[in-house]
Design a protein around this motif. Structure first.
Motif, PDB file in Angstrom:
ATOM      1  N   LEU A   1     -28.105 -15.800   4.624  1.00 41.98           N
ATOM      2  CA  LEU A   1     -29.420 -15.550   4.042  1.00 41.98           C
ATOM      3  C   LEU A   1     -29.292 -15.026   2.615  1.00 41.98           C
ATOM      4  CD1 LEU A   1     -31.224 -13.892   7.083  1.00 41.98           C
ATOM      5  CD2 LEU A   1     -31.855 -16.076   6.031  1.00 41.98           C
ATOM      6  N   GLN A   2     -28.335 -14.122   2.414  1.00 46.74           N
ATOM      7  CA  GLN A   2     -28.112 -13.587   1.076  1.00 46.74           C
ATOM      8  C   GLN A   2     -27.663 -14.685   0.118  1.00 46.74           C
ATOM      9  OE1 GLN A   2     -27.780  -9.729  -0.328  1.00 46.74           O
ATOM     10  NE2 GLN A   2     -28.687 -11.380  -1.521  1.00 46.74           N
ATOM     11  N   LEU A   3     -26.735 -15.523   0.574  1.00 49.69           N
ATOM     12  CA  LEU A   3     -26.230 -16.603  -0.265  1.00 49.69           C
ATOM     13  C   LEU A   3     -27.320 -17.620  -0.590  1.00 49.69           C
ATOM     14  CD1 LEU A   3     -22.769 -17.192   1.464  1.00 49.69           C
ATOM     15  CD2 LEU A   3     -23.174 -16.084  -0.746  1.00 49.69           C
ATOM     16  N   ALA A   4     -28.128 -17.963   0.410  1.00 43.43           N
ATOM     17  CA  ALA A   4     -29.222 -18.914   0.173  1.00 43.43           C
ATOM     18  C   ALA A   4     -30.160 -18.380  -0.901  1.00 43.43           C
ATOM     19  CB  ALA A   4     -29.985 -19.170   1.470  1.00 43.43           C
ATOM     20  N   ASN A   5     -30.399 -17.068  -0.867  1.00 47.27           N
ATOM     21  CA  ASN A   5     -31.241 -16.449  -1.882  1.00 47.27           C
ATOM     22  C   ASN A   5     -30.608 -16.540  -3.272  1.00 47.27           C
ATOM     23  OD1 ASN A   5     -31.943 -13.394  -3.232  1.00 47.27           O
ATOM     24  ND2 ASN A   5     -33.657 -14.663  -2.582  1.00 47.27           N
ATOM     25  N   PHE A   6     -29.283 -16.406  -3.334  1.00 50.23           N
ATOM     26  CA  PHE A   6     -28.594 -16.536  -4.624  1.00 50.23           C
ATOM     27  C   PHE A   6     -28.811 -17.923  -5.231  1.00 50.23           C
ATOM     28  CE2 PHE A   6     -25.148 -13.272  -3.278  1.00 50.23           C
ATOM     29  CZ  PHE A   6     -25.974 -12.234  -3.645  1.00 50.23           C
ATOM     30  N   TRP A   7     -28.597 -18.963  -4.400  1.00 51.51           N
ATOM     31  CA  TRP A   7     -28.708 -20.338  -4.925  1.00 51.51           C
ATOM     32  C   TRP A   7     -30.164 -20.667  -5.238  1.00 51.51           C
ATOM     33  CZ3 TRP A   7     -24.313 -18.885  -5.211  1.00 51.51           C
ATOM     34  CH2 TRP A   7     -23.400 -18.729  -4.172  1.00 51.51           C
TER      35      TRP A   7
ATOM     36  N   ASP B   1     -31.852 -15.361 -12.041  1.00 49.63           N
ATOM     37  CA  ASP B   1     -30.647 -14.597 -12.365  1.00 49.63           C
ATOM     38  C   ASP B   1     -30.099 -14.919 -13.750  1.00 49.63           C
ATOM     39  OD1 ASP B   1     -30.528 -13.108 -10.005  1.00 49.63           O
ATOM     40  OD2 ASP B   1     -29.505 -14.703  -8.936  1.00 49.63           O
ATOM     41  N   LYS B   2     -30.297 -16.155 -14.227  1.00 50.26           N
ATOM     42  CA  LYS B   2     -29.763 -16.492 -15.553  1.00 50.26           C
ATOM     43  C   LYS B   2     -30.440 -15.656 -16.638  1.00 50.26           C
ATOM     44  CE  LYS B   2     -32.731 -20.496 -16.620  1.00 50.26           C
ATOM     45  NZ  LYS B   2     -32.736 -21.956 -16.887  1.00 50.26           N
ATOM     46  N   LYS B   3     -31.683 -15.235 -16.400  1.00 50.85           N
ATOM     47  CA  LYS B   3     -32.388 -14.387 -17.360  1.00 50.85           C
ATOM     48  C   LYS B   3     -31.791 -12.980 -17.401  1.00 50.85           C
ATOM     49  CE  LYS B   3     -36.718 -16.892 -16.583  1.00 50.85           C
ATOM     50  NZ  LYS B   3     -38.116 -16.800 -16.046  1.00 50.85           N
ATOM     51  N   LYS B   4     -31.066 -12.628 -16.348  1.00 50.89           N
ATOM     52  CA  LYS B   4     -30.421 -11.317 -16.271  1.00 50.89           C
ATOM     53  C   LYS B   4     -28.938 -11.406 -16.649  1.00 50.89           C
ATOM     54  CE  LYS B   4     -33.428 -10.299 -12.321  1.00 50.89           C
ATOM     55  NZ  LYS B   4     -33.480  -9.998 -10.873  1.00 50.89           N
TER      56      LYS B   4
ATOM     57  N   LEU C   1     -17.411 -12.379  -3.267  1.00 45.09           N
ATOM     58  CA  LEU C   1     -18.853 -12.501  -3.069  1.00 45.09           C
ATOM     59  C   LEU C   1     -19.233 -12.127  -1.638  1.00 45.09           C
ATOM     60  CD1 LEU C   1     -21.541 -13.325  -4.349  1.00 45.09           C
ATOM     61  CD2 LEU C   1     -21.101 -15.668  -3.583  1.00 45.09           C
ATOM     62  N   LEU C   2     -18.413 -12.537  -0.680  1.00 46.58           N
ATOM     63  CA  LEU C   2     -18.687 -12.188   0.712  1.00 46.58           C
ATOM     64  C   LEU C   2     -18.596 -10.683   0.945  1.00 46.58           C
ATOM     65  CD1 LEU C   2     -16.971 -14.933   2.929  1.00 46.58           C
ATOM     66  CD2 LEU C   2     -19.411 -14.586   2.481  1.00 46.58           C
ATOM     67  N   ASP C   3     -17.725 -10.015   0.203  1.00 47.21           N
ATOM     68  CA  ASP C   3     -17.636  -8.561   0.331  1.00 47.21           C
ATOM     69  C   ASP C   3     -18.927  -7.907  -0.128  1.00 47.21           C
ATOM     70  OD1 ASP C   3     -16.012  -6.016   0.721  1.00 47.21           O
ATOM     71  OD2 ASP C   3     -16.618  -5.816  -1.387  1.00 47.21           O
TER      72      ASP C   3
ATOM     73  N   ARG D   1     -25.106 -29.450 -10.522  1.00 44.08           N
ATOM     74  CA  ARG D   1     -25.765 -29.829  -9.268  1.00 44.08           C
ATOM     75  C   ARG D   1     -24.741 -30.000  -8.150  1.00 44.08           C
ATOM     76  NH1 ARG D   1     -28.741 -33.337 -12.677  1.00 44.08           N
ATOM     77  NH2 ARG D   1     -27.629 -35.143 -11.811  1.00 44.08           N
ATOM     78  N   ALA D   2     -23.601 -30.594  -8.483  1.00 45.82           N
ATOM     79  CA  ALA D   2     -22.542 -30.753  -7.482  1.00 45.82           C
ATOM     80  C   ALA D   2     -21.996 -29.398  -7.056  1.00 45.82           C
ATOM     81  CB  ALA D   2     -21.421 -31.622  -8.047  1.00 45.82           C
ATOM     82  N   LEU D   3     -21.911 -28.478  -8.000  1.00 47.50           N
ATOM     83  CA  LEU D   3     -21.432 -27.127  -7.703  1.00 47.50           C
ATOM     84  C   LEU D   3     -22.397 -26.406  -6.766  1.00 47.50           C
ATOM     85  CD1 LEU D   3     -19.485 -24.757  -8.215  1.00 47.50           C
ATOM     86  CD2 LEU D   3     -20.767 -24.276 -10.324  1.00 47.50           C
ATOM     87  N   VAL D   4     -23.692 -26.538  -7.037  1.00 44.52           N
ATOM     88  CA  VAL D   4     -24.697 -25.912  -6.174  1.00 44.52           C
ATOM     89  C   VAL D   4     -24.691 -26.561  -4.796  1.00 44.52           C
ATOM     90  CG1 VAL D   4     -27.165 -25.499  -5.847  1.00 44.52           C
ATOM     91  CG2 VAL D   4     -26.147 -25.203  -8.112  1.00 44.52           C
ATOM     92  N   LYS D   5     -24.520 -27.883  -4.763  1.00 41.78           N
ATOM     93  CA  LYS D   5     -24.471 -28.595  -3.466  1.00 41.78           C
ATOM     94  C   LYS D   5     -23.318 -28.075  -2.620  1.00 41.78           C
ATOM     95  CE  LYS D   5     -25.551 -31.974  -0.551  1.00 41.78           C
ATOM     96  NZ  LYS D   5     -24.501 -31.857   0.478  1.00 41.78           N
ATOM     97  N   PHE D   6     -22.180 -27.800  -3.242  1.00 36.84           N
ATOM     98  CA  PHE D   6     -21.037 -27.252  -2.523  1.00 36.84           C
ATOM     99  C   PHE D   6     -21.383 -25.901  -1.915  1.00 36.84           C
ATOM    100  CE2 PHE D   6     -17.229 -24.507  -2.616  1.00 36.84           C
ATOM    101  CZ  PHE D   6     -16.440 -25.182  -1.691  1.00 36.84           C
ATOM    102  N   GLN D   7     -22.074 -25.045  -2.674  1.00 32.91           N
ATOM    103  CA  GLN D   7     -22.469 -23.727  -2.168  1.00 32.91           C
ATOM    104  C   GLN D   7     -23.482 -23.866  -1.033  1.00 32.91           C
ATOM    105  OE1 GLN D   7     -20.604 -21.391  -3.407  1.00 32.91           O
ATOM    106  NE2 GLN D   7     -19.862 -22.714  -5.052  1.00 32.91           N
TER     107      GLN D   7
END
Length: 299
Positions: free
Chosen positions: A170-176, A182-185, A133-135, A213-219
């Motif tokens: 910034l990119q990652l924050a936008n993902f979360w 994104d789920k619609k895609k 993902l970082l790549d 929710r715990a998974l998102v909190k980790f991100q």
């Protein structure tokens, strides 16, 4: 290479496009007049490539192979030296961009990286682990930060690294933030290696259960650490760029706060900043800018 009149008209067209979309390109708001046209040229390139790759093209029958083919054709314009060989629909972009590239000795690889990330987004819907993902972030977000630094005459590798941390965060924050979109895609940016037994049906559900929710909190926590890692960039930047980046940093952190304020459930709705939040960003950004400058003066 190009006539002066055509180059001027090309820059004007880039500026017109940028003026209509600067809310998506925050570092362009306060740049000095002498480089504003060059920032606009970079923006026109990135905006157009993103539009080619965007899902909205499906509405006019643009399949994945078609979009990939168009992106490849768009990228190929970077290597065309004969002006008469440029594609007419994009000629104005590359007339301006080639002038900017020459004036600032910008590596073309930064633009190729952007296109490769847009192309990847057309076909890739899952990421196996965080390095993968970082790549993607390295190619989709980091080139923008590096280009902005170069246009401001800054080429220090230390500054590039700090900028990379901020841009990737910034990119990652936008993902979360955009999980409900994104789920619609059919797309999931959270690395599969972090799922720990969570199934796709949970990530695609109408709302997040406790495990998601715990998974998102980790991100969110990991992303916040990346913002912290890059925050020191502000103290090395001239005004007003330093202030702009400080405000941008505050905005990224505020998105993470918004995610946490709705218990890390971004499947039910997309968290967004309101007018009051944006006003607070100006205050916190200015305070952060002053803090880093004072720390620099004290050394």
């Amino acid at each position: 290479m190009f006539e002066t009149g055509e180059t001027e008209r090309a820059y004007e067209k880039c500026q017109h496009l940028a003026d209509a979309h600067y809310e998506n390109f925050p570092v362009a708001k306060l740049v000095s007049k002498k480089i504003r046209r060059h920032v606009a040229a970079v923006y026109a390139f990135a905006r157009t490539a993103d539009d080619i790759a965007d899902e909205k093209h499906e509405e006019i029958g643009a399949s994945d192979p078609r979009r990939l083919s168009e992106l490849a054709r768009f990228e190929a314009q970077l290597d065309i030296e004969d002006p008469d060989m440029l594609s007419p629909e994009w000629r104005w972009i590359f007339v301006a961009l080639s002038d900017t590239i020459e004036k600032f000795s910008i590596p073309k690889q930064l633009f190729r990286d952007l296109v490769s990330a847009f192309a990847q987004d057309v076909v890739k819907k899952r990421y196996s682990d965080f390095p993968e993902l970082l790549d993607y972030c390295r190619r989709s977000a980091n080139p923008v930060g590096r280009l902005v630094l170069i246009l401001h005459g800054l080429r220090d590798e230390k500054l590039f690294k700090l900028s990379d941390d901020i841009c990737s965060a910034l990119q990652l924050a936008n993902f979360w933030q955009d999980m409900s979109v994104d789920k619609k895609k059919g797309r999931i940016y959270i690395p599969v290696s972090d799922w720990n037994g969570i199934g796709e049906e949970e990530i695609f559900s109408g709302s997040a259960d406790s495990r998601v929710r715990a998974l998102v909190k980790f991100q969110v926590d990991r992303t916040r650490a990346m913002f912290d890692s890059g925050a020191g960039l502000v103290k090395y930047l001239p005004f007003p760029l330093g202030l702009e980046i400080a405000i941008t940093l505050a905005g990224g952190r505020a998105i993470l706060d918004k995610i946490e304020s709705q218990n890390c459930d971004t499947l039910v709705r997309r968290p967004a900043l309101n007018a009051f939040d944006k006003l607070r960003l100006l205050f916190y950004g200015a305070a952060s800018y002053c803090f880093w400058k004072i720390r620099l003066w004290e050394k």
